[in-house]
Design an enzyme around this catalytic site. Structure first.
Site, PDB file in Angstrom:
ATOM      1  N   THR A  69     -20.855 128.146   5.034  1.00  0.00           N
ATOM      2  CA  THR A  69     -20.460 127.800   6.405  1.00  0.00           C
ATOM      3  C   THR A  69     -19.655 126.498   6.413  1.00  0.00           C
ATOM      4  O   THR A  69     -18.653 126.366   7.121  1.00  0.00           O
ATOM      5  CB  THR A  69     -21.727 127.627   7.280  1.00  0.00           C
ATOM      6  OG1 THR A  69     -22.554 128.777   7.082  1.00  0.00           O
ATOM      7  CG2 THR A  69     -21.391 127.473   8.734  1.00  0.00           C
ATOM      8  N   THR A 162     -24.749 136.586   1.356  1.00  0.00           N
ATOM      9  CA  THR A 162     -25.715 136.247   0.319  1.00  0.00           C
ATOM     10  C   THR A 162     -25.876 137.435  -0.622  1.00  0.00           C
ATOM     11  O   THR A 162     -26.529 137.340  -1.641  1.00  0.00           O
ATOM     12  CB  THR A 162     -27.088 135.948   0.958  1.00  0.00           C
ATOM     13  OG1 THR A 162     -27.387 136.992   1.883  1.00  0.00           O
ATOM     14  CG2 THR A 162     -27.093 134.624   1.679  1.00  0.00           C
ATOM     15  N   ARG A 221     -28.752 122.508   1.094  1.00  0.00           N
ATOM     16  CA  ARG A 221     -29.506 122.550   2.351  1.00  0.00           C
ATOM     17  C   ARG A 221     -30.943 122.112   2.129  1.00  0.00           C
ATOM     18  O   ARG A 221     -31.499 121.362   2.929  1.00  0.00           O
ATOM     19  CB  ARG A 221     -29.493 123.943   2.986  1.00  0.00           C
ATOM     20  CG  ARG A 221     -30.316 123.959   4.286  1.00  0.00           C
ATOM     21  CD  ARG A 221     -30.381 125.310   4.946  1.00  0.00           C
ATOM     22  NE  ARG A 221     -29.102 125.676   5.489  1.00  0.00           N
ATOM     23  CZ  ARG A 221     -28.586 126.899   5.379  1.00  0.00           C
ATOM     24  NH1 ARG A 221     -29.248 127.843   4.759  1.00  0.00           N
ATOM     25  NH2 ARG A 221     -27.410 127.155   5.892  1.00  0.00           N
TER      26      ARG A 221
HETATM   27  P1  ADP Z   1     -24.560 128.360   3.700  1.00  0.00           P
HETATM   28  O1  ADP Z   1     -23.582 128.695   4.777  1.00  0.00           O
HETATM   29  O2  ADP Z   1     -24.104 128.749   2.333  1.00  0.00           O
HETATM   30  O3  ADP Z   1     -25.945 128.872   3.976  1.00  0.00           O
HETATM   31  P2  ADP Z   1     -24.175 125.636   4.630  1.00  0.00           P
HETATM   32  O4  ADP Z   1     -22.701 125.523   4.597  1.00  0.00           O
HETATM   33  O5  ADP Z   1     -24.818 125.827   5.963  1.00  0.00           O
HETATM   34  O6  ADP Z   1     -24.682 126.764   3.611  1.00  0.00           O
HETATM   35  O7  ADP Z   1     -24.751 124.334   3.893  1.00  0.00           O
HETATM   36  C1  ADP Z   1     -26.031 123.814   4.162  1.00  0.00           C
HETATM   37  C2  ADP Z   1     -25.980 122.317   4.281  1.00  0.00           C
HETATM   38  O8  ADP Z   1     -25.804 121.781   2.979  1.00  0.00           O
HETATM   39  C3  ADP Z   1     -24.831 121.805   5.132  1.00  0.00           C
HETATM   40  O9  ADP Z   1     -25.329 121.273   6.330  1.00  0.00           O
HETATM   41  C4  ADP Z   1     -24.195 120.695   4.349  1.00  0.00           C
HETATM   42  O10 ADP Z   1     -24.550 119.469   4.927  1.00  0.00           O
HETATM   43  C5  ADP Z   1     -24.831 120.737   2.991  1.00  0.00           C
HETATM   44  N1  ADP Z   1     -23.883 121.013   1.922  1.00  0.00           N
HETATM   45  C6  ADP Z   1     -23.604 122.232   1.393  1.00  0.00           C
HETATM   46  N2  ADP Z   1     -22.735 122.127   0.376  1.00  0.00           N
HETATM   47  C7  ADP Z   1     -22.468 120.814   0.245  1.00  0.00           C
HETATM   48  C8  ADP Z   1     -21.643 120.069  -0.664  1.00  0.00           C
HETATM   49  N3  ADP Z   1     -20.974 120.676  -1.644  1.00  0.00           N
HETATM   50  N4  ADP Z   1     -21.564 118.730  -0.503  1.00  0.00           N
HETATM   51  C9  ADP Z   1     -22.290 118.130   0.457  1.00  0.00           C
HETATM   52  N5  ADP Z   1     -23.103 118.778   1.335  1.00  0.00           N
HETATM   53  C10 ADP Z   1     -23.197 120.103   1.231  1.00  0.00           C
END
Ligand code: ADP
Length: 345
Positions: A69, A162, A221
């Protein structure tokens, strides 16, 4: 103590509210780790910008909480487009998707989370939208019905999943870029934690950042959620600096062990070993025994345990590895000989 470990690995997008938004890296340069992916994405974005085009449709896949995301928002920021976000399960009727697509403006980024859960009729609409930048819809009814083609504005679809394996191949092939997010190395997670601590104005020692990273399931996360829980303890106990010892003790109290396993993970392994002599056991049986949904186990718990090598997936079901026995402190032969009775669940 009501705080237990399970909740900490659930993929709750809303968790953290304002804080969560503040912690999301706004630009690709702020996104830590995943260097291969960043390189590919960066080349594609620069090339598209140079040609004055929109970015190719892009698919991000990988376990929850790794940054899919976040990357969608980064693409919108870097490409200068509006981000329109939704999830596939929220699109219940083809009309909903058609409306969404026709409302897109030039350069918009449409982020479709959990894209593997899109219904087949919606998939059909999406194929055409992705390939021809158009959708067909039927005007009128019966013999008078007419098919009308509606042109769409140039847009980029960003799909996130996922479960890349569940995506139909016609849908998959319509993505120009397919990027897989991998679990994070401990050093990258420690950097993420330090960045988040600075934003949250927390004082965290380097050792504490590493201790937290080691228990964060290789997942940003989870790292950020654990950091918030540590912040709670620090606030309540008026602890100004979170050091290694403070972090380790409070993570223990939360039921997060040195490998980052929560109580439910340990219960799963205990069941596999104790009741089923290491397996194989089917997912449905395991889910019923721990009273959880199969999807929760498959998406939130298993990928990390598989990655660590605590568990294996076979056609007959899940199997506990020698490492699982060692982690739970159970000698493999004893467990096999003793059956269920003496094991801790
Ligand atoms: P997904 O969509 O894959 O479930 P998200 O994009 O919602 O994951 O990421 C979860 C949280 O982790 C986000 O709020 C973000 O703050 C943090 N995050 C994810 N990847 C990174 C990264 N590479 N560097 C810093 N923070 C990250």
């Amino acid at each position: 103590m009501t705080l237990r470990g399970e909740g900490l690995v659930k993929s709750v997008v809303a968790e953290g509210g304002e804080d969560d938004r503040a912690l999301r890296p706004p630009r690709l340069a702020d996104f830590i780790g995943q260097s291969d992916l960043k390189e590919k994405l960066s080349v594609a974005m620069i090339a598209a910008r140079t040609r004055g085009e929109v970015l190719d449709h892009t698919l991000f896949s990988g376990p929850p909480g790794l940054g899919k995301t976040t990357l969608a928002a980064i693409v919108a920021a870097e490409m200068g487009g509006r981000l329109q976000s939704t999830t596939a399960p929220a699109i219940t009727r083809p009309g909903d998707l058609a409306r969404l697509l026709t409302l897109l403006e030039k350069g918009d980024i449409l982020f479709l989370d959990e894209i593997h859960r899109l219904s087949p009729v919606c998939e059909e609409i999406l194929y055409q939208a992705m390939e021809d930048r158009a959708i067909d819809f039927i005007l009128g009814e019966g013999a008078a019905a007419q098919s009308v083609k509606l042109k769409l504005q140039p847009f980029t679809l960003i799909g996130a999943t996922t479960r890349a394996g569940l995506l139909s191949s016609p849908l998959k092939t319509r993505f120009g870029l397919e990027l897989r997010l991998d679990f994070y190395a401990a050093e990258d997670l420690a950097r993420i934690v330090q960045r988040s601590a600075a934003i949250l104005r927390m004082k965290l020692s380097e050792g504490a950042a590493l201790a937290l990273a080691a228990r964060a399931r290789m997942t940003p996360r989870v790292a950020n959620r654990l950091l918030r829980r540590l912040r709670d303890y620090a606030t309540v106990e008026a602890q100004e600096l979170i050091d290694t010892q403070f972090a380790a003790a409070r993570l223990d109290a939360l039921g997060i062990d040195e490998l980052g396993l929560v109580e439910l993970d340990r219960r799963l392994l205990s069941l596999l070993i104790g009741r089923y002599r290491g397996g194989p056991v089917g997912l449905r049986t395991l889910a019923a025994l721990v009273d959880e949904e199969e999807r929760t186990l498959e998406e939130d718990h298993e990928p990390y345990m598989l990655r660590l090598g605590l568990m294996e997936k076979t056609p007959q079901g899940r199997v506990a590895t020698r490492m699982a026995y060692q982690h739970l402190g159970i000698a493999a032969q004893n467990a096999a000989a003793e059956g269920d009775e003496r094991l801790p669940f």
